[in-house]
Design a protein around this motif. Structure first.
Motif, mmCIF file in Angstrom:
data_model
loop_
_atom_site.group_PDB
_atom_site.id
_atom_site.type_symbol
_atom_site.label_atom_id
_atom_site.label_comp_id
_atom_site.label_asym_id
_atom_site.label_seq_id
_atom_site.Cartn_x
_atom_site.Cartn_y
_atom_site.Cartn_z
ATOM 1 N N THR A 185 0.825 -1.207 0.000
ATOM 2 C CA THR A 185 0.000 0.000 0.000
ATOM 3 C C THR A 185 0.859 1.257 0.000
ATOM 4 O OG1 THR A 185 -1.593 -1.215 1.320
ATOM 5 C CG2 THR A 185 -1.933 1.141 1.147
ATOM 6 N N SER A 241 -9.540 12.422 -5.817
ATOM 7 C CA SER A 241 -10.643 12.585 -4.865
ATOM 8 C C SER A 241 -10.875 11.330 -4.022
ATOM 9 C CB SER A 241 -11.923 12.934 -5.617
ATOM 10 O OG SER A 241 -12.257 11.887 -6.507
ATOM 11 N N TRP A 242 -10.272 10.200 -4.406
ATOM 12 C CA TRP A 242 -10.456 9.002 -3.599
ATOM 13 C C TRP A 242 -9.713 9.090 -2.273
ATOM 14 C CZ3 TRP A 242 -10.186 3.993 -7.080
ATOM 15 C CH2 TRP A 242 -11.225 4.066 -8.022
ATOM 16 N N GLY A 243 -8.739 9.975 -2.195
ATOM 17 C CA GLY A 243 -7.954 10.098 -0.973
ATOM 18 C C GLY A 243 -7.133 8.866 -0.665
ATOM 19 N N LEU A 244 -6.702 8.167 -1.720
ATOM 20 C CA LEU A 244 -6.015 6.892 -1.514
ATOM 21 C C LEU A 244 -4.678 7.059 -0.804
ATOM 22 C CD1 LEU A 244 -7.043 4.111 -2.296
ATOM 23 C CD2 LEU A 244 -5.418 4.095 -4.173
ATOM 24 N N PHE A 250 -4.059 8.407 1.849
ATOM 25 C CA PHE A 250 -4.197 8.190 3.292
ATOM 26 C C PHE A 250 -4.087 6.706 3.650
ATOM 27 C CE2 PHE A 250 -6.778 7.997 7.263
ATOM 28 C CZ PHE A 250 -5.901 8.722 8.033
ATOM 29 N N ALA A 251 -4.376 5.825 2.676
ATOM 30 C CA ALA A 251 -4.265 4.388 2.933
ATOM 31 C C ALA A 251 -2.828 4.014 3.306
ATOM 32 C CB ALA A 251 -4.712 3.599 1.708
ATOM 33 N N THR A 255 -0.739 5.847 5.016
ATOM 34 C CA THR A 255 -0.579 6.208 6.423
ATOM 35 C C THR A 255 -1.250 5.174 7.328
ATOM 36 O OG1 THR A 255 -0.644 8.508 5.731
ATOM 37 C CG2 THR A 255 -0.916 8.085 8.067
ATOM 38 N N MET A 285 -10.315 3.318 5.813
ATOM 39 C CA MET A 285 -10.660 4.096 4.619
ATOM 40 C C MET A 285 -12.153 4.409 4.562
ATOM 41 S SD MET A 285 -8.032 5.108 3.110
ATOM 42 C CE MET A 285 -8.488 5.758 1.509
ATOM 43 N N TYR A 306 -12.691 7.214 6.945
ATOM 44 C CA TYR A 306 -12.081 8.408 6.339
ATOM 45 C C TYR A 306 -12.992 8.992 5.257
ATOM 46 C CZ TYR A 306 -8.513 11.141 3.826
ATOM 47 O OH TYR A 306 -7.797 12.131 3.212
ATOM 48 N N ARG A 319 -15.132 12.535 5.375
ATOM 49 C CA ARG A 319 -14.775 13.615 4.455
ATOM 50 C C ARG A 319 -16.027 14.266 3.871
ATOM 51 N NH1 ARG A 319 -10.412 13.013 0.111
ATOM 52 N NH2 ARG A 319 -11.539 11.114 -0.413
#
Lengths: 265, 113
Positions: free
Chosen positions: A43, A188-191, A193-194, A196, B103, B106, B110
Protein backbone atom coordinates in the motif's frame (compact mmCIF):
# COMPACT_ATOMS: atom_id res chain seq x y z
CA UNK A 1 34.16 -6.41 25.34
CA UNK A 2 36.29 -8.78 23.25
CA UNK A 3 36.30 -8.32 19.55
CA UNK A 4 34.48 -11.20 17.93
CA UNK A 5 36.36 -13.40 15.51
CA UNK A 6 35.30 -13.14 11.92
CA UNK A 7 32.70 -15.78 11.24
CA UNK A 8 32.88 -17.73 7.99
CA UNK A 9 30.70 -16.02 5.45
CA UNK A 10 27.68 -17.45 3.75
CA UNK A 11 28.54 -18.64 0.29
CA UNK A 12 27.37 -15.48 -1.37
CA UNK A 13 29.29 -16.03 -4.57
CA UNK A 14 27.26 -19.15 -5.28
CA UNK A 15 23.69 -18.96 -6.52
CA UNK A 16 20.99 -19.41 -3.92
CA UNK A 17 20.48 -23.10 -4.80
CA UNK A 18 24.07 -23.88 -3.90
CA UNK A 19 23.76 -22.42 -0.40
CA UNK A 20 23.80 -24.80 2.54
CA UNK A 21 20.38 -26.05 3.56
CA UNK A 22 20.18 -24.06 6.82
CA UNK A 23 20.92 -20.81 5.07
CA UNK A 24 18.29 -21.40 2.41
CA UNK A 25 15.80 -22.11 5.20
CA UNK A 26 16.75 -18.93 7.03
CA UNK A 27 16.42 -16.98 3.78
CA UNK A 28 12.91 -18.38 3.33
CA UNK A 29 11.99 -17.48 6.92
CA UNK A 30 13.11 -13.94 6.11
CA UNK A 31 10.95 -13.84 2.99
CA UNK A 32 7.97 -15.18 4.95
CA UNK A 33 8.46 -12.70 7.79
CA UNK A 34 8.49 -9.84 5.33
CA UNK A 35 5.48 -11.21 3.43
CA UNK A 36 3.38 -10.97 6.60
CA UNK A 37 3.54 -7.20 6.10
CA UNK A 38 2.85 -7.41 2.38
CA UNK A 39 -0.33 -5.29 2.58
CA UNK A 40 1.41 -2.49 4.47
CA UNK A 41 4.47 -2.32 2.23
CA UNK A 42 2.46 -2.76 -0.95
CA UNK A 43 0.00 0.00 0.00
CA UNK A 44 2.76 2.41 0.98
CA UNK A 45 4.61 1.65 -2.27
CA UNK A 46 1.44 2.01 -4.33
CA UNK A 47 0.81 5.44 -2.83
CA UNK A 48 4.39 6.50 -3.62
CA UNK A 49 4.00 5.16 -7.17
CA UNK A 50 0.74 7.07 -7.61
CA UNK A 51 2.43 10.27 -6.46
CA UNK A 52 5.26 9.76 -8.97
CA UNK A 53 2.82 8.91 -11.77
CA UNK A 54 0.76 12.03 -11.08
CA UNK A 55 3.81 14.30 -10.84
CA UNK A 56 5.64 16.18 -13.59
CA UNK A 57 7.82 13.14 -14.31
CA UNK A 58 7.45 11.15 -17.52
CA UNK A 59 6.63 7.44 -17.25
CA UNK A 60 10.24 6.34 -17.70
CA UNK A 61 11.56 8.97 -15.32
CA UNK A 62 9.14 7.72 -12.68
CA UNK A 63 10.18 4.11 -13.28
CA UNK A 64 13.89 4.95 -13.06
CA UNK A 65 13.31 7.00 -9.91
CA UNK A 66 11.60 4.01 -8.30
CA UNK A 67 14.36 1.59 -9.30
CA UNK A 68 17.36 3.86 -8.60
CA UNK A 69 16.36 5.74 -5.47
CA UNK A 70 14.40 3.09 -3.51
CA UNK A 71 13.60 5.42 -0.60
CA UNK A 72 9.90 6.30 -0.41
CA UNK A 73 9.96 9.28 1.95
CA UNK A 74 12.86 10.89 0.05
CA UNK A 75 11.04 10.36 -3.26
CA UNK A 76 7.84 11.92 -1.91
CA UNK A 77 9.81 14.88 -0.55
CA UNK A 78 11.63 15.37 -3.87
CA UNK A 79 8.57 15.38 -6.16
CA UNK A 80 7.24 18.87 -5.32
CA UNK A 81 10.78 20.28 -5.54
CA UNK A 82 11.25 18.73 -9.00
CA UNK A 83 7.93 20.23 -10.06
CA UNK A 84 9.17 23.63 -8.87
CA UNK A 85 12.34 23.19 -10.91
CA UNK A 86 14.67 23.73 -7.95
CA UNK A 87 18.41 23.11 -8.48
CA UNK A 88 19.55 19.49 -8.35
CA UNK A 89 21.84 19.98 -5.35
CA UNK A 90 18.99 21.48 -3.28
CA UNK A 91 16.91 18.38 -3.92
CA UNK A 92 19.86 16.13 -3.10
CA UNK A 93 20.36 17.88 0.26
CA UNK A 94 16.66 17.45 0.99
CA UNK A 95 16.90 13.73 0.16
CA UNK A 96 19.91 13.43 2.45
CA UNK A 97 18.21 15.10 5.40
CA UNK A 98 15.01 13.09 4.90
CA UNK A 99 17.18 9.94 4.91
CA UNK A 100 19.12 10.87 8.05
CA UNK A 101 17.21 8.26 10.06
CA UNK A 102 19.00 5.59 8.01
CA UNK A 103 22.33 6.89 9.31
CA UNK A 104 21.08 6.06 12.81
CA UNK A 105 19.88 2.63 11.66
CA UNK A 106 23.27 1.98 10.07
CA UNK A 107 24.82 2.07 13.56
CA UNK A 108 22.81 -1.05 14.32
CA UNK A 109 23.53 -2.54 10.90
CA UNK A 110 27.27 -2.06 11.39
CA UNK A 111 27.17 -3.86 14.72
CA UNK A 112 25.47 -6.85 13.14
CA UNK A 113 27.23 -7.08 9.78
CA UNK A 114 30.69 -5.56 10.25
CA UNK A 115 32.40 -8.81 9.32
CA UNK A 116 31.02 -8.95 5.77
CA UNK A 117 33.18 -7.79 2.85
CA UNK A 118 32.77 -4.19 1.73
CA UNK A 119 30.60 -4.76 -1.33
CA UNK A 120 28.20 -6.90 0.66
CA UNK A 121 27.98 -4.32 3.43
CA UNK A 122 27.30 -1.67 0.78
CA UNK A 123 24.59 -3.65 -1.03
CA UNK A 124 23.00 -4.81 2.21
CA UNK A 125 22.98 -1.22 3.44
CA UNK A 126 21.48 0.13 0.23
CA UNK A 127 18.68 -2.44 0.17
CA UNK A 128 17.77 -2.31 3.88
CA UNK A 129 14.93 0.15 4.38
CA UNK A 130 12.76 0.82 7.45
CA UNK A 131 10.84 -2.46 7.38
CA UNK A 132 13.86 -4.71 6.93
CA UNK A 133 15.79 -3.07 9.75
CA UNK A 134 12.74 -3.10 11.99
CA UNK A 135 11.97 -6.79 11.49
CA UNK A 136 15.59 -7.84 11.76
CA UNK A 137 16.15 -6.02 15.05
CA UNK A 138 12.84 -7.32 16.42
CA UNK A 139 14.06 -10.86 15.88
CA UNK A 140 17.71 -10.30 16.80
CA UNK A 141 17.88 -7.43 19.34
CA UNK A 142 21.42 -8.33 20.48
CA UNK A 143 24.24 -7.44 18.13
CA UNK A 144 26.84 -9.60 19.83
CA UNK A 145 25.18 -12.67 21.33
CA UNK A 146 28.06 -14.37 23.12
CA UNK A 147 26.94 -17.96 22.61
CA UNK A 148 26.38 -17.76 18.87
CA UNK A 149 27.95 -20.40 16.63
CA UNK A 150 29.22 -19.59 13.11
CA UNK A 151 26.31 -21.59 11.67
CA UNK A 152 23.61 -19.57 13.45
CA UNK A 153 25.49 -16.42 12.53
CA UNK A 154 25.35 -17.35 8.86
CA UNK A 155 21.65 -18.14 9.18
CA UNK A 156 21.09 -14.73 10.72
CA UNK A 157 22.70 -13.09 7.69
CA UNK A 158 20.68 -15.26 5.31
CA UNK A 159 17.53 -14.27 7.24
CA UNK A 160 18.41 -10.62 6.64
CA UNK A 161 18.90 -11.29 2.92
CA UNK A 162 15.45 -12.88 2.81
CA UNK A 163 13.88 -9.86 4.52
CA UNK A 164 15.62 -7.49 2.14
CA UNK A 165 14.70 -9.39 -1.02
CA UNK A 166 11.08 -9.55 0.14
CA UNK A 167 11.00 -5.86 0.97
CA UNK A 168 12.54 -4.80 -2.35
CA UNK A 169 10.27 -6.96 -4.51
CA UNK A 170 7.04 -6.02 -2.72
CA UNK A 171 8.03 -2.36 -2.78
CA UNK A 172 8.92 -2.27 -6.49
CA UNK A 173 5.75 -4.16 -7.47
CA UNK A 174 3.56 -1.71 -5.58
CA UNK A 175 5.51 1.30 -6.76
CA UNK A 176 5.50 0.32 -10.46
CA UNK A 177 1.80 -0.59 -10.29
CA UNK A 178 1.12 2.82 -8.76
CA UNK A 179 2.97 4.55 -11.60
CA UNK A 180 0.96 2.54 -14.13
CA UNK A 181 -2.40 3.24 -12.45
CA UNK A 182 -1.80 6.92 -11.73
CA UNK A 183 -3.89 8.05 -14.69
CA UNK A 184 -6.87 5.92 -13.64
CA UNK A 185 -7.15 6.73 -9.94
CA UNK A 186 -8.63 10.15 -9.21
CA UNK A 187 -7.19 12.34 -6.45
CA UNK A 188 -10.64 12.58 -4.87
CA UNK A 189 -10.46 9.00 -3.60
CA UNK A 190 -7.95 10.10 -0.97
CA UNK A 191 -6.01 6.89 -1.51
CA UNK A 192 -2.77 8.42 -0.23
CA UNK A 193 -4.20 8.19 3.29
CA UNK A 194 -4.26 4.39 2.93
CA UNK A 195 -0.45 4.44 3.06
CA UNK A 196 -0.58 6.21 6.42
CA UNK A 197 -3.18 3.78 7.77
CA UNK A 198 -1.10 0.83 6.62
CA UNK A 199 1.80 1.96 8.80
CA UNK A 200 -0.44 1.75 11.89
CA UNK A 201 -0.39 -2.03 11.46
CA UNK A 202 3.41 -1.97 11.74
CA UNK A 203 3.35 0.25 14.82
CA UNK A 204 0.71 -1.51 16.95
CA UNK A 205 2.54 -4.83 17.47
CA UNK A 206 5.66 -2.95 18.61
CA UNK A 207 3.84 -1.23 21.48
CA UNK A 208 4.10 -4.41 23.55
CA UNK A 209 6.05 -2.93 26.46
CA UNK A 210 5.88 0.29 28.44
CA UNK A 211 9.22 1.68 27.23
CA UNK A 212 8.15 1.25 23.60
CA UNK A 213 4.85 3.01 24.28
CA UNK A 214 6.70 5.90 25.93
CA UNK A 215 9.12 6.14 23.03
CA UNK A 216 6.28 6.10 20.48
CA UNK A 217 4.25 8.69 22.39
CA UNK A 218 7.19 11.05 22.76
CA UNK A 219 8.15 10.55 19.09
CA UNK A 220 4.61 11.39 17.96
CA UNK A 221 4.48 14.50 20.14
CA UNK A 222 7.89 15.78 19.01
CA UNK A 223 7.15 15.02 15.33
CA UNK A 224 3.90 17.02 15.46
CA UNK A 225 5.33 19.91 17.49
CA UNK A 226 8.27 20.32 15.11
CA UNK A 227 6.43 19.65 11.87
CA UNK A 228 7.15 23.17 10.64
CA UNK A 229 10.87 22.40 10.28
CA UNK A 230 12.23 22.10 6.74
CA UNK A 231 13.57 18.87 5.20
CA UNK A 232 11.36 16.68 7.43
CA UNK A 233 13.85 17.32 10.25
CA UNK A 234 10.99 16.54 12.62
CA UNK A 235 11.59 12.83 11.95
CA UNK A 236 15.20 13.14 13.15
CA UNK A 237 14.14 15.14 16.22
CA UNK A 238 11.51 12.50 17.05
CA UNK A 239 14.15 9.76 16.86
CA UNK A 240 16.52 11.72 19.09
CA UNK A 241 13.68 12.14 21.61
CA UNK A 242 12.94 8.40 21.47
CA UNK A 243 16.64 7.65 22.02
CA UNK A 244 16.59 9.79 25.17
CA UNK A 245 13.51 7.89 26.33
CA UNK A 246 15.32 4.65 25.53
CA UNK A 247 18.34 5.65 27.63
CA UNK A 248 16.15 6.69 30.56
CA UNK A 249 14.07 3.53 30.44
CA UNK A 250 17.25 1.49 30.20
CA UNK A 251 18.08 2.39 33.82
CA UNK A 252 14.96 0.62 34.97
CA UNK A 253 14.85 -3.14 35.51
CA UNK A 254 15.45 -4.99 32.27
CA UNK A 255 12.71 -5.45 29.77
CA UNK A 256 12.35 -8.94 28.34
CA UNK A 257 14.49 -7.85 25.41
CA UNK A 258 15.00 -11.23 23.84
CA UNK A 259 11.33 -11.91 23.24
CA UNK A 260 10.92 -12.03 19.47
CA UNK A 261 8.31 -9.61 18.23
CA UNK A 262 6.55 -10.29 14.97
CA UNK A 263 5.82 -7.11 13.11
CA UNK A 264 2.49 -6.70 11.46
CA UNK A 265 0.99 -10.17 11.20
CA UNK B 1 8.53 27.95 -14.57
CA UNK B 2 12.08 26.61 -14.86
CA UNK B 3 11.87 22.88 -15.46
CA UNK B 4 14.71 20.44 -14.98
CA UNK B 5 16.12 19.03 -18.21
CA UNK B 6 15.94 15.27 -18.67
CA UNK B 7 19.71 15.14 -18.15
CA UNK B 8 19.34 16.93 -14.81
CA UNK B 9 16.54 14.56 -13.84
CA UNK B 10 18.76 11.58 -14.67
CA UNK B 11 21.67 13.04 -12.68
CA UNK B 12 19.30 13.78 -9.79
CA UNK B 13 18.04 10.19 -9.59
CA UNK B 14 21.54 8.73 -9.73
CA UNK B 15 22.50 11.22 -7.02
CA UNK B 16 19.49 10.29 -4.90
CA UNK B 17 20.39 6.61 -5.32
CA UNK B 18 23.87 7.46 -4.01
CA UNK B 19 22.26 9.34 -1.11
CA UNK B 20 20.26 6.19 -0.31
CA UNK B 21 23.49 4.16 -0.39
CA UNK B 22 25.42 6.75 1.59
CA UNK B 23 22.88 7.14 4.39
CA UNK B 24 21.83 3.50 4.76
CA UNK B 25 25.40 2.34 4.53
CA UNK B 26 26.90 5.19 6.58
CA UNK B 27 28.40 3.18 9.46
CA UNK B 28 28.41 -0.04 7.43
CA UNK B 29 31.31 1.38 5.40
CA UNK B 30 33.46 1.42 8.55
CA UNK B 31 33.37 -2.36 8.70
CA UNK B 32 35.22 -3.77 11.70
CA UNK B 33 37.34 -0.66 12.24
CA UNK B 34 34.90 0.59 14.87
CA UNK B 35 32.99 -1.27 17.51
CA UNK B 36 29.86 0.42 18.74
CA UNK B 37 29.52 0.51 22.51
CA UNK B 38 26.62 -1.51 23.88
CA UNK B 39 25.02 1.61 25.40
CA UNK B 40 24.62 3.20 21.97
CA UNK B 41 23.22 0.01 20.47
CA UNK B 42 20.70 -0.27 23.30
CA UNK B 43 19.69 3.35 23.12
CA UNK B 44 18.80 3.18 19.40
CA UNK B 45 16.48 0.26 20.11
CA UNK B 46 13.38 2.38 19.52
CA UNK B 47 14.76 4.40 16.60
CA UNK B 48 12.90 2.47 13.86
CA UNK B 49 9.65 2.62 15.82
CA UNK B 50 10.14 6.35 16.38
CA UNK B 51 10.86 6.93 12.67
CA UNK B 52 7.63 5.29 11.55
CA UNK B 53 5.61 7.01 14.29
CA UNK B 54 7.14 10.33 13.23
CA UNK B 55 6.16 9.74 9.60
CA UNK B 56 2.60 8.76 10.56
CA UNK B 57 1.77 11.17 13.42
CA UNK B 58 1.61 14.48 11.47
CA UNK B 59 -0.39 12.81 8.67
CA UNK B 60 -2.99 11.61 11.16
CA UNK B 61 -3.11 14.36 13.77
CA UNK B 62 -2.85 17.47 11.62
CA UNK B 63 -4.79 18.90 8.65
CA UNK B 64 -3.25 18.27 5.21
CA UNK B 65 -1.75 21.70 4.66
CA UNK B 66 -0.82 22.40 8.28
CA UNK B 67 2.69 23.55 9.13
CA UNK B 68 2.23 24.41 12.79
CA UNK B 69 0.77 22.85 15.90
CA UNK B 70 -1.60 25.82 16.29
CA UNK B 71 -3.52 24.53 13.27
CA UNK B 72 -4.62 21.49 15.26
CA UNK B 73 -8.28 20.72 14.79
CA UNK B 74 -10.42 17.88 16.14
CA UNK B 75 -12.74 18.03 13.15
CA UNK B 76 -10.50 16.37 10.60
CA UNK B 77 -11.29 12.91 9.24
CA UNK B 78 -7.72 11.56 9.60
CA UNK B 79 -7.80 11.59 13.42
CA UNK B 80 -10.95 9.50 13.65
CA UNK B 81 -10.05 7.23 10.75
CA UNK B 82 -6.64 6.67 12.33
CA UNK B 83 -8.27 5.88 15.66
CA UNK B 84 -10.69 3.48 13.97
CA UNK B 85 -7.79 1.73 12.22
CA UNK B 86 -5.82 1.56 15.48
CA UNK B 87 -8.75 -0.06 17.30
CA UNK B 88 -9.50 -2.33 14.35
CA UNK B 89 -5.93 -3.58 14.19
CA UNK B 90 -5.63 -4.04 17.96
CA UNK B 91 -8.78 -6.13 17.83
CA UNK B 92 -8.50 -8.03 14.54
CA UNK B 93 -4.70 -8.22 14.10
CA UNK B 94 -5.11 -8.41 10.32
CA UNK B 95 -4.13 -5.74 7.89
CA UNK B 96 -6.67 -5.72 5.07
CA UNK B 97 -9.84 -5.28 7.20
CA UNK B 98 -7.98 -2.59 9.17
CA UNK B 99 -7.24 -0.73 5.97
CA UNK B 100 -10.82 -1.06 4.70
CA UNK B 101 -12.37 0.10 8.00
CA UNK B 102 -9.97 3.03 8.19
CA UNK B 103 -10.66 4.10 4.62
CA UNK B 104 -14.44 3.74 5.08
CA UNK B 105 -14.38 5.98 8.16
CA UNK B 106 -12.08 8.41 6.34
CA UNK B 107 -14.30 8.59 3.26
CA UNK B 108 -17.52 8.92 5.27
CA UNK B 109 -16.12 11.72 7.44
CA UNK B 110 -14.78 13.61 4.46
CA UNK B 111 -18.38 14.09 3.37
CA UNK B 112 -19.46 14.91 6.94
CA UNK B 113 -16.87 17.53 7.88
Amino acid sequence: MPKHPKAPLILCHLPYFAWPHDERLAFQVGLRTMSKSVVTIFTWALVTGLAMGKSTLTLWQAVSMSLLVFAGTAQLAALPLIALGLPVWTILITAFVVNLRFVIFSIGMQAHFYSLPLWRRATLGYFTADFGYLMYTSRYPEAHPPEESPATRRSRIAFMYGLTCGNWSIWQMGSLLGIALAGQIPQSWGLEFAGTLALIAIIVPMLDRAAARWAAGVAALVAVLSMGLPFKLNIVLAIVAAIVVGIVSDRRPKDPLTKPVSAGD
Amino acid sequence: MPALSSFEIGALFVGMGLVTLGTRGFFMFWGDRVQMPEIILRSIRYAPLAAIVAIVAPEILMPDDATEITQFNWAIPQIWAGLAAFIAFTWLRTMLPTLIIGMLVYSALRYWF
